[in-house]
Scaffold this active site. Sequence first.
Site, PDB file in Angstrom:
ATOM      1  N   THR A   1      32.574  43.209  47.549  1.00  0.00           N
ATOM      2  CA  THR A   1      32.439  42.559  48.851  1.00  0.00           C
ATOM      3  C   THR A   1      32.879  41.103  48.810  1.00  0.00           C
ATOM      4  O   THR A   1      32.785  40.437  47.770  1.00  0.00           O
ATOM      5  CB  THR A   1      30.967  42.608  49.309  1.00  0.00           C
ATOM      6  OG1 THR A   1      30.792  41.815  50.495  1.00  0.00           O
ATOM      7  CG2 THR A   1      30.033  42.054  48.245  1.00  0.00           C
TER       8      THR A   1
ATOM      9  N   TYR B   1      22.460  40.349  48.448  1.00  0.00           N
ATOM     10  CA  TYR B   1      23.509  41.368  48.554  1.00  0.00           C
ATOM     11  C   TYR B   1      24.753  40.937  47.779  1.00  0.00           C
ATOM     12  O   TYR B   1      25.272  41.679  46.934  1.00  0.00           O
ATOM     13  CB  TYR B   1      23.861  41.621  50.021  1.00  0.00           C
ATOM     14  CG  TYR B   1      25.109  42.450  50.203  1.00  0.00           C
ATOM     15  CD1 TYR B   1      25.153  43.776  49.761  1.00  0.00           C
ATOM     16  CD2 TYR B   1      26.251  41.917  50.810  1.00  0.00           C
ATOM     17  CE1 TYR B   1      26.297  44.536  49.915  1.00  0.00           C
ATOM     18  CE2 TYR B   1      27.380  42.671  50.972  1.00  0.00           C
ATOM     19  CZ  TYR B   1      27.411  43.978  50.524  1.00  0.00           C
ATOM     20  OH  TYR B   1      28.546  44.732  50.671  1.00  0.00           O
TER      21      TYR B   1
END
Length: 348
Positions: free
Chosen positions: A117, A141
């Site tokens: 990501t 995250y």
Amino acid sequence: MTVLVTGGAGYIGSHMVWALLDAGERVVVLDRLSTGFDWAVAPAAKLIVGDVGDLDLVAAIIDQHEIETIFHFAGSVVVPESVTDPLGYYLNNTANTRTLIEAAVRGGVRHFIFSSTAAVYGATGSDPVREDAPLRPETPYGMSKLMSEMMLRDAAAAHGFTYTSLRYFNVSGADPLGRTGQSTPGATHLLKVACETALGKRPAISVFGTDYPTRDGTCIRDFIHVADLVEAHLLALKRLRAGGSNLVANCGYGRGFSVLELIDSVRRMSGMDFPVVYSGRREGDMPTVIADPSLAMRELGWKPQHDDLDRIVSDALAWEARLARHDLRKSIAHRRGPEQSPVRRKAS
């Protein structure tokens, strides 16, 4: 040779499964179905319901199906949720990835393609971000994914397999052929929420923050069509099989649209107006996140085919309408009884 797709019943994973099958690959899917659906898995793939954190199960799958490559999509992806549940994200994204890598090493898996990501970069500024930018994730995250990248790098160096880690920007849209799309109830993806609101599934859409240093005060994101993303994965597999070295690369288009610009596109493409509720900023949101995709284009030969916001929105709207019909049929079938259900159920 067989390919294992973890999280293959989810949004991006289900698209990957279809793309692999279209390319003539044999595919096994491992998914615990916490957010994915068995009916979202292409019929020609074998679905095994289970957890990537189960070492014995993964090892058995690798052995029994002679897995050559793993595509790892399984994981938790909601940035604000990671702030309130960091340990859950480190378990599901980091610890389980470590288990999967161990099973891959034990089983002699040759290639590993990882779903990473742009959140590994943290605050990026307004310019497109390159892979050599500082890695300063600002949420659990992003950190959970960066830790997974580091484990993958170190394990590959020690054990001799090759890998590609693709850092996604804002994945959006749906399969142009209408076979799968974002189906998770209560999903937080901006385009998913906007499409549901346009079709009357939600009363309004919230915009979090209107005072960012951007052209209209809302966050700017690099929205990439999911079909272009899975094509990059196919090219990564081809490159690794041809002897390519390890690679970490961005997947985005190199230009961004604001939250309000995306909402305007949904209104335009759907022909529907809908309420927008303006709220304060969410913790963990960055003002601008745009990719520099030149490395992926150069190393993979990747040439996006769906780089158009209205096209992304149109495909997402078409899937949302199809999903609404599917939900209606499922509801009717449930009232009639399970023997008449039109929903395919597949498990092993």
